[in-house]
Design an enzyme around this catalytic site. Structure first.
Site, PDB file in Angstrom:
ATOM      1  N   GLY A   1       0.035  44.989 -55.740  1.00  0.00           N
ATOM      2  CA  GLY A   1       0.064  43.885 -56.691  1.00  0.00           C
ATOM      3  C   GLY A   1      -1.222  43.072 -56.733  1.00  0.00           C
ATOM      4  O   GLY A   1      -1.555  42.477 -57.757  1.00  0.00           O
TER       5      GLY A   1
ATOM      6  N   ASP B   1       3.769  36.508 -54.213  1.00  0.00           N
ATOM      7  CA  ASP B   1       4.813  36.270 -53.209  1.00  0.00           C
ATOM      8  C   ASP B   1       4.840  37.395 -52.170  1.00  0.00           C
ATOM      9  O   ASP B   1       5.823  38.128 -52.052  1.00  0.00           O
ATOM     10  CB  ASP B   1       6.162  36.173 -53.968  1.00  0.00           C
ATOM     11  CG  ASP B   1       7.323  35.851 -53.070  1.00  0.00           C
ATOM     12  OD1 ASP B   1       7.101  35.333 -51.960  1.00  0.00           O
ATOM     13  OD2 ASP B   1       8.468  36.118 -53.479  1.00  0.00           O
TER      14      ASP B   1
END
Ligand SMILES: C[S@@+](CC[C@H](N)C(=O)[O-])C[C@H]1O[C@@H](n2cnc3c(N)ncnc32)[C@H](O)[C@@H]1O
Length: 278
Positions: free
Chosen positions: A143, A163
């Site tokens: 990510g 996150d």
């Protein structure tokens, strides 16, 4: 590596804080018709069964989402309604992760890019977002790299949630480096970075990196169940927000003392700060 499984922690006090902030930002973006993009660098499984083997093991949700009712928390109506809609009756069995919370706000003109590396979480994520007619795209890729490849988004309006599980210490540096690069490519996006407080000195360092950077308009919201300690495990967690939704600071200033009292009682603490001015 990939030993972290969010299913053990879904709906806990850290998820509650993170998802309240995410809902506030998404609601804000929906106030204008113009399309926005949602990028979730560490998306997780999408939906969590709280009474599954994983969820039941630690039962962290009992000291999180299970303590919040709509009657006591009218100010959290949007968030609590999304959780309610993830369950078929009044019983709390499922908890929606950030991608399903975002899915709730996505309009036909909006798009989402979701990154998840864990094979089974990726499968679950893909199945829970399959009905979005291509509005949500899932990648089994890193990510951090994925985010930088997506910026700036065509829509020029975006909410980026970062996150990570922080399984490797290097992640604390990686989050700042990635955000710094992302901001250089797209300085008007809204970014929310979640962090756990395991060792306070690590967070102080992260905070200072932000304070000393060229990034403007940074706020921080933190909630702890107990004071800082050297004992193993997470005592608190927080969210650092760049280009926050209008009024977020005031809403969080009212919300956090009440949330802290409900989830942590007298041992808890909260922080609500402007790290860098606009
Ligand atoms: C804290 S969980 C995400 C929870 C989710 N954002 C939510 O709020 O519901 C972190 C996830 O990141 C995944 N992961 C770890 N490293 C990754 C990476 N480099 N790129 C994408 N996903 C990663 C883990 O498998 C895990 O599911």
């Amino acid at each position: 590596l990939l030993s972290y499984r969010h299913a053990y922690h879904a709906g806990n006090f850290a998820d509650v804080l993170k998802h309240i902030v995410a809902v506030d930002i998404l609601e804000y973006l929906c106030k204008k018709q113009k399309a926005f993009s949602y990028i979730d660098t560490h998306a997780g499984a999408g939906l969590y069964h709280l009474r599954s083997e994983h969820g039941q093991k630690l039962e962290e949700y009992r000291n999180g989402i299970a303590k919040l009712t709509l009657t006591d928390w009218p100010e959290l109506k949007s968030y609590l309604s999304i959780v309610r809609q993830s369950n078929s009756n009044d019983e709390l069995t499922f908890y929606p992760g950030s991608p399903l919370i975002a899915k709730h706000f996505l309009r036909p003109q909006d798009k989402a890019w979701l990154y998840e590396l864990h094979p089974s979480d990726f499968t679950s994520l893909s199945s829970h977002t399959a009905d979005t007619h291509g509005r949500m795209t899932c990648f089994k890729e890193d990510g951090f790299k994925g985010l930088l490849a997506q910026l700036p988004p065509l829509s020029r309006r975006a909410f980026v949630l970062i996150d990570p599980p922080y399984e490797i210490k290097h992640d604390y540096e990686k989050v700042f480096d990635t955000l710094n690069k992302a901001y250089q490519k797209f300085s008007t996006g809204c970014y929310a970075l979640w962090y756990p407080v395991v060792q306070r000195s690590t967070i102080d360092r992260l905070e200072n990196q932000f304070r000393n950077s060229k990034i403007r308009d940074i706020q921080r919201f933190e909630l702890g169940l107990s004071g800082d300690s050297e004992a193993r495990g997470m005592s608190a967690s927080g969210v650092i927000v760049i280009n926050p939704s209008w009024g977020l600071y005031n809403r969080m200033s009212t919300l956090l003392p009440k949330l802290c009292q409900t989830l942590a009682g007298d041992n808890g603490h909260f922080r609500c700060d402007i790290l860098v001015d606009e």
